[in-house]
Write a protein that holds these residues in place. Structure first.
Motif, PDB file in Angstrom:
ATOM      1  N   ASP A   1       0.804  -1.156   0.125  1.00 27.59           N
ATOM      2  CA  ASP A   1      -0.012   0.066   0.069  1.00 27.59           C
ATOM      3  C   ASP A   1       0.726   1.187  -0.196  1.00 27.59           C
ATOM      4  OD1 ASP A   1      -2.664   1.316   0.285  1.00 27.59           O
ATOM      5  OD2 ASP A   1      -1.961   2.077   2.200  1.00 27.59           O
ATOM      6  N   ASP A   2       2.068   1.113   0.457  1.00 26.49           N
ATOM      7  CA  ASP A   2       2.885   2.275   0.945  1.00 26.49           C
ATOM      8  C   ASP A   2       3.843   2.593  -0.364  1.00 26.49           C
ATOM      9  OD1 ASP A   2       4.433   4.676   1.371  1.00 26.49           O
ATOM     10  OD2 ASP A   2       4.780   3.867   3.416  1.00 26.49           O
ATOM     11  N   LEU A   3       3.611   3.305  -1.296  1.00 24.96           N
ATOM     12  CA  LEU A   3       4.246   3.357  -2.511  1.00 24.96           C
ATOM     13  C   LEU A   3       5.584   4.373  -2.148  1.00 24.96           C
ATOM     14  CD1 LEU A   3       1.628   3.936  -5.111  1.00 24.96           C
ATOM     15  CD2 LEU A   3       2.448   1.862  -4.570  1.00 24.96           C
ATOM     16  N   GLU A   4       5.576   4.836  -1.162  1.00 24.36           N
ATOM     17  CA  GLU A   4       6.891   5.501  -0.873  1.00 24.36           C
ATOM     18  C   GLU A   4       7.911   4.737   0.021  1.00 24.36           C
ATOM     19  OE1 GLU A   4       7.437   8.770  -1.834  1.00 24.36           O
ATOM     20  OE2 GLU A   4       5.292   8.690  -2.595  1.00 24.36           O
ATOM     21  N   MET A   5       7.553   3.813   0.330  1.00 26.06           N
ATOM     22  CA  MET A   5       8.493   2.604   0.899  1.00 26.06           C
ATOM     23  C   MET A   5       9.114   1.794   0.236  1.00 26.06           C
ATOM     24  SD  MET A   5       7.626   0.129   4.369  1.00 26.06           S
ATOM     25  CE  MET A   5       6.648  -0.870   3.521  1.00 26.06           C
ATOM     26  N   PRO A   6      10.463   1.855   0.158  1.00 21.59           N
ATOM     27  CA  PRO A   6      11.237   0.915  -0.725  1.00 21.59           C
ATOM     28  C   PRO A   6      10.531  -0.445  -0.499  1.00 21.59           C
ATOM     29  CG  PRO A   6      12.794   2.201   0.156  1.00 21.59           C
ATOM     30  CD  PRO A   6      11.330   2.630   0.798  1.00 21.59           C
ATOM     31  N   LEU A   7      10.631  -1.457  -1.542  1.00 15.87           N
ATOM     32  CA  LEU A   7      10.087  -2.726  -1.445  1.00 15.87           C
ATOM     33  C   LEU A   7      10.914  -3.717  -0.475  1.00 15.87           C
ATOM     34  CD1 LEU A   7       7.723  -4.371  -2.409  1.00 15.87           C
ATOM     35  CD2 LEU A   7       9.260  -5.179  -4.395  1.00 15.87           C
ATOM     36  N   TYR A   8      12.156  -3.337  -0.765  1.00 11.64           N
ATOM     37  CA  TYR A   8      13.046  -4.270   0.290  1.00 11.64           C
ATOM     38  C   TYR A   8      12.855  -3.774   1.834  1.00 11.64           C
ATOM     39  CZ  TYR A   8      16.132  -0.336   0.623  1.00 11.64           C
ATOM     40  OH  TYR A   8      16.767   1.029   0.858  1.00 11.64           O
ATOM     41  N   HIS A   9      12.390  -2.702   2.147  1.00 12.74           N
ATOM     42  CA  HIS A   9      11.838  -2.580   3.559  1.00 12.74           C
ATOM     43  C   HIS A   9      10.891  -3.588   4.247  1.00 12.74           C
ATOM     44  CE1 HIS A   9      13.803   1.859   3.752  1.00 12.74           C
ATOM     45  NE2 HIS A   9      14.563   1.010   3.541  1.00 12.74           N
ATOM     46  N   GLY A  10      10.074  -3.981   3.086  1.00 14.27           N
ATOM     47  CA  GLY A  10       9.163  -5.209   3.673  1.00 14.27           C
ATOM     48  C   GLY A  10       9.699  -6.434   3.581  1.00 14.27           C
ATOM     49  N   LEU A  11      10.583  -6.623   2.379  1.00 12.30           N
ATOM     50  CA  LEU A  11      10.836  -8.089   2.341  1.00 12.30           C
ATOM     51  C   LEU A  11      11.930  -8.512   3.350  1.00 12.30           C
ATOM     52  CD1 LEU A  11      11.518  -7.957  -1.789  1.00 12.30           C
ATOM     53  CD2 LEU A  11       9.150  -8.651  -0.384  1.00 12.30           C
ATOM     54  N   GLY A  12      12.833  -7.628   3.722  1.00 12.48           N
ATOM     55  CA  GLY A  12      13.630  -7.848   4.878  1.00 12.48           C
ATOM     56  C   GLY A  12      12.994  -8.391   6.143  1.00 12.48           C
ATOM     57  N   PRO A  13      12.117  -7.539   6.820  1.00 14.13           N
ATOM     58  CA  PRO A  13      11.408  -8.027   7.943  1.00 14.13           C
ATOM     59  C   PRO A  13      10.700  -9.205   7.825  1.00 14.13           C
ATOM     60  CG  PRO A  13      11.330  -5.511   7.620  1.00 14.13           C
ATOM     61  CD  PRO A  13      11.812  -6.391   6.302  1.00 14.13           C
ATOM     62  N   ILE A  14      10.182  -9.541   6.598  1.00 12.07           N
ATOM     63  CA  ILE A  14       9.358 -10.834   6.437  1.00 12.07           C
ATOM     64  C   ILE A  14      10.368 -12.095   6.450  1.00 12.07           C
ATOM     65  CG2 ILE A  14       8.177 -11.985   4.732  1.00 12.07           C
ATOM     66  CD1 ILE A  14       6.753  -9.619   4.121  1.00 12.07           C
ATOM     67  N   LEU A  15      11.510 -11.758   5.962  1.00 12.49           N
ATOM     68  CA  LEU A  15      12.632 -12.862   5.595  1.00 12.49           C
ATOM     69  C   LEU A  15      12.915 -13.168   7.306  1.00 12.49           C
ATOM     70  CD1 LEU A  15      14.369 -14.914   4.107  1.00 12.49           C
ATOM     71  CD2 LEU A  15      15.935 -13.018   3.928  1.00 12.49           C
TER      72      LEU A  15
ATOM     73  N   ALA B   1      10.517 -15.294   9.040  1.00 16.52           N
ATOM     74  CA  ALA B   1      10.580 -16.586   8.541  1.00 16.52           C
ATOM     75  C   ALA B   1      11.726 -17.534   9.115  1.00 16.52           C
ATOM     76  CB  ALA B   1      10.574 -16.716   7.063  1.00 16.52           C
ATOM     77  N   LEU B   2      13.157 -16.695   9.095  1.00 17.69           N
ATOM     78  CA  LEU B   2      14.087 -17.296   9.609  1.00 17.69           C
ATOM     79  C   LEU B   2      13.974 -17.639  11.128  1.00 17.69           C
ATOM     80  CD1 LEU B   2      16.859 -15.573   7.734  1.00 17.69           C
ATOM     81  CD2 LEU B   2      16.040 -17.915   7.158  1.00 17.69           C
ATOM     82  N   THR B   3      13.602 -16.746  11.742  1.00 14.09           N
ATOM     83  CA  THR B   3      13.095 -16.732  13.266  1.00 14.09           C
ATOM     84  C   THR B   3      12.275 -18.011  13.583  1.00 14.09           C
ATOM     85  OG1 THR B   3      13.505 -14.305  13.514  1.00 14.09           O
ATOM     86  CG2 THR B   3      12.490 -15.537  15.161  1.00 14.09           C
ATOM     87  N   GLN B   4      11.247 -18.070  12.522  1.00 14.91           N
ATOM     88  CA  GLN B   4      10.275 -19.349  13.182  1.00 14.91           C
ATOM     89  C   GLN B   4      10.944 -20.765  12.717  1.00 14.91           C
ATOM     90  OE1 GLN B   4       8.821 -21.304  10.505  1.00 14.91           O
ATOM     91  NE2 GLN B   4       7.373 -22.328  11.768  1.00 14.91           N
ATOM     92  N   ILE B   5      11.949 -20.611  11.637  1.00  8.95           N
ATOM     93  CA  ILE B   5      12.778 -21.955  11.563  1.00  8.95           C
ATOM     94  C   ILE B   5      13.522 -22.371  12.551  1.00  8.95           C
ATOM     95  CG2 ILE B   5      14.450 -22.901   9.895  1.00  8.95           C
ATOM     96  CD1 ILE B   5      13.268 -21.053   7.610  1.00  8.95           C
TER      97      ILE B   5
END
Length: 255
Positions: A53-67, A70-74
């Motif tokens: 939704d936030d077009l001003e936020m770089p895409l990698y700012h969201g991809l990094g925390p998600i990764l 996921a690694l924490t869950q593993i």
């Protein structure tokens, strides 16, 4: 219009990325997820929504925390496999709600589990009388596991002194939606030549006309044609007298 297209592109990227993350996190039934798994899933969904939704936020700012999540869950999952105490802390322990036919109401109150919930889950297991239950466990997933009293359990071949017969007759799909599953065909000891001869014997010209065909090691065939495939007119039938458009199984000889 440009913003709308950017949202669509970010949505597709996030969809593909989340599919990768979910596969990375491993398979687990929805009803068996732990509290930690649920929290991780909710947080990942929120981050993904904000990133799209936030077009001003770089895409990698969201991809990094998600990764990272996921690694924490593993890591948590591997730690749970190694330590029973840690696993009990993360996933919780089952609780006994019924013990030898007696309802433990104090345990139910501790889990805010009412009598209607208990009866509903017992009815789902075809149990109408609480006295039939030896133990009922409330699992960490929220499901109820029930062990009936010995005299209420169904008879088994062992109880009757009959040796159980175990046969490998599990049917395997050899054609699905018109596509031949060569691997399953080999597991049943057949080949594509046999398959095409079998179809021709039933008046079917090509595998593409078959929606589902299964075969077990004893040679039992189940056949179901696609709705749009035209069945041969009656009385045109297979060489053995069976209706080629019928789903009635036919037993083949060995080989």
């Amino acid at each position: 219009m440009e913003d709308f297209l950017r949202i669509l592109v970010r949505s597709l990227i996030m969809y593909a990325y989340l599919m990768f993350i979910i596969r990375l996190m491993g398979k687990r039934e929805i009803g068996q997820v732990s509290l930690f798994d649920l929290v991780v899933s909710i947080v990942i969904a929120e981050i993904a929504a904000f990133t799209i939704d936030d077009l001003e936020m770089p895409l990698y700012h969201g991809l990094g925390p998600i990764l990272l999540l996921a690694l924490t869950q593993i890591v948590i999952s591997y730690a749970s496999m190694k330590s029973r105490r840690f696993r009990a802390f993360v996933d919780g322990k089952p609780s006994i709600l019924i013990e030898r036919g007696k309802i433990r109401d104090c345990e139910m109150r501790a889990h805010r589990y009412n009598i209607d919930d208990l009866f509903m889950q017992l009815r789902e297991k075809d149990i109408l009388d609480v006295s039939e239950v030896e133990f009922a466990y409330l699992e960490p997933s929220g499901k109820l596991s029930v062990v009936k009293k010995p005299e209420r359990q169904p008879l088994t071949p062992e109880d009757l002194g009959i040796p159980p017969k175990v046969k490998d007759v599990h049917p395997l799909p050899v054609i699905m939606d018109g596509e031949v599953i060569t691997e399953n065909l080999k597991r049943t000891g057949k080949d594509e030549r046999w398959l095409r001869e079998e179809l021709r014997a039933r008046g079917i010209a090509r595998p593409e006309d078959v929606f589902l065909m299964t075969l077990d090691r004893e040679g039992t065939v189940y056949l179901d044609l696609k709705d749009e495939a035209e069945c041969p007119p009656a009385p045109s039938s297979g060489s053995d007298g069976s209706d080629p458009c019928s789903s009635t199984p036919r037993r083949e000889g060995g080989g």
